[in-house]
Design a protein around this motif. Structure first.
Motif, PDB file in Angstrom:
ATOM      1  N   SER A 175       0.847  -1.197   0.000  1.00 20.46           N
ATOM      2  CA  SER A 175       0.000   0.000   0.000  1.00 20.46           C
ATOM      3  C   SER A 175       0.880   1.244   0.000  1.00 20.46           C
ATOM      4  O   SER A 175       2.016   1.225   0.480  1.00 20.46           O
ATOM      5  CB  SER A 175      -0.929   0.012   1.214  1.00 20.46           C
ATOM      6  N   ILE A 176       0.343   2.316  -0.532  1.00 18.03           N
ATOM      7  CA  ILE A 176       1.076   3.579  -0.512  1.00 18.03           C
ATOM      8  C   ILE A 176       1.303   3.996   0.937  1.00 18.03           C
ATOM      9  O   ILE A 176       2.360   4.509   1.282  1.00 18.03           O
ATOM     10  CB  ILE A 176       0.323   4.664  -1.302  1.00 18.03           C
ATOM     11  N   GLU A 177       0.334   3.724   1.782  1.00 18.55           N
ATOM     12  CA  GLU A 177       0.460   4.057   3.203  1.00 18.55           C
ATOM     13  C   GLU A 177       1.714   3.417   3.791  1.00 18.55           C
ATOM     14  O   GLU A 177       2.509   4.065   4.459  1.00 18.55           O
ATOM     15  CB  GLU A 177      -0.785   3.589   3.953  1.00 18.55           C
ATOM     16  N   GLU A 178       1.905   2.140   3.524  1.00 18.43           N
ATOM     17  CA  GLU A 178       3.084   1.444   4.036  1.00 18.43           C
ATOM     18  C   GLU A 178       4.352   1.939   3.337  1.00 18.43           C
ATOM     19  O   GLU A 178       5.402   2.083   3.969  1.00 18.43           O
ATOM     20  CB  GLU A 178       2.945  -0.057   3.860  1.00 18.43           C
ATOM     21  N   SER A 179       4.272   2.190   2.053  1.00 20.58           N
ATOM     22  CA  SER A 179       5.423   2.652   1.288  1.00 20.58           C
ATOM     23  C   SER A 179       5.947   3.987   1.814  1.00 20.58           C
ATOM     24  O   SER A 179       7.148   4.229   1.826  1.00 20.58           O
ATOM     25  CB  SER A 179       5.052   2.775  -0.181  1.00 20.58           C
ATOM     26  N   LEU A 180       5.033   4.841   2.259  1.00 21.98           N
ATOM     27  CA  LEU A 180       5.424   6.140   2.808  1.00 21.98           C
ATOM     28  C   LEU A 180       5.830   6.046   4.271  1.00 21.98           C
ATOM     29  O   LEU A 180       6.217   7.035   4.873  1.00 21.98           O
ATOM     30  CB  LEU A 180       4.283   7.147   2.660  1.00 21.98           C
ATOM     31  N   GLY A 181       5.721   4.848   4.849  1.00 22.18           N
ATOM     32  CA  GLY A 181       6.110   4.672   6.233  1.00 22.18           C
ATOM     33  C   GLY A 181       5.051   5.098   7.229  1.00 22.18           C
ATOM     34  O   GLY A 181       5.344   5.307   8.401  1.00 22.18           O
ATOM     35  N   LEU A 182       3.813   5.222   6.784  1.00 29.74           N
ATOM     36  CA  LEU A 182       2.732   5.627   7.680  1.00 29.74           C
ATOM     37  C   LEU A 182       2.181   4.453   8.467  1.00 29.74           C
ATOM     38  O   LEU A 182       1.551   4.620   9.488  1.00 29.74           O
ATOM     39  CB  LEU A 182       1.598   6.286   6.884  1.00 29.74           C
ATOM     40  N   ARG A 183       2.421   3.245   7.964  1.00 24.45           N
ATOM     41  CA  ARG A 183       1.982   2.036   8.653  1.00 24.45           C
ATOM     42  C   ARG A 183       3.048   0.975   8.442  1.00 24.45           C
ATOM     43  O   ARG A 183       3.604   0.850   7.367  1.00 24.45           O
ATOM     44  CB  ARG A 183       0.645   1.551   8.080  1.00 24.45           C
TER      45      ARG A 183
END
Length: 136
Positions: free
Chosen positions: A121-129
């Protein structure tokens, strides 16, 4: 990956996304704008339509190195076809053209059993999760 690196990137809208007014589940779009404070990502599609999604509703292809790492489960593909599909995705990524990345996203989209090994996910890719759970 940073927000600036995401601009112009091909991404997959989660195929199982429910109750989204745009109705573009499973479609591939291009990141046009990122509203970081509101966790919104604006996508543009090939038919010039636009839609807004949260970062956890959009998927990128994992890097080739991560597709076949033990952590991703890529080397433990359940079937020979799963392994072949992961290999096709990795090969298309090596070619690197937009049409190749598009085709790789389509292969991943159409094979939910390889989502954990091929998509992030983009969320994980950005380090948000830090934990990613992909299910169908």
């Amino acid at each position: 990956m940073t927000n600036k690196e995401l601009l112009g990137t091909l991404v997959l809208v989660h195929p199982d996304l429910e109750n989204h007014p745009a109705g573009r589940e499973g479609d591939i779009g291009i990141v046009a704008y990122i509203d970081e404070p509101h966790n919104e990502i604006y996508l543009r599609f090939t038919d010039e339509a636009e839609a807004i999604y949260p970062s956890d509703a959009l998927f990128l292809l994992k890097d080739r190195e991560h597709i076949f790492s033990r952590e991703s489960g890529g080397t433990n593909a359940a079937t020979l076809n799963d392994y072949k599909n992961l290999f096709k995705i990795a090969t298309l990524q090596d070619l690197g053209r937009s049409t190749d990345i598009w085709n790789a996203l389509e292969i991943a989209r159409d094979n939910p059993e390889i989502w954990p090994a091929s998509l992030v996910s983009i969320e994980e890719s950005l380090g948000l999760r830090h934990n990613q759970y992909i299910s169908r």
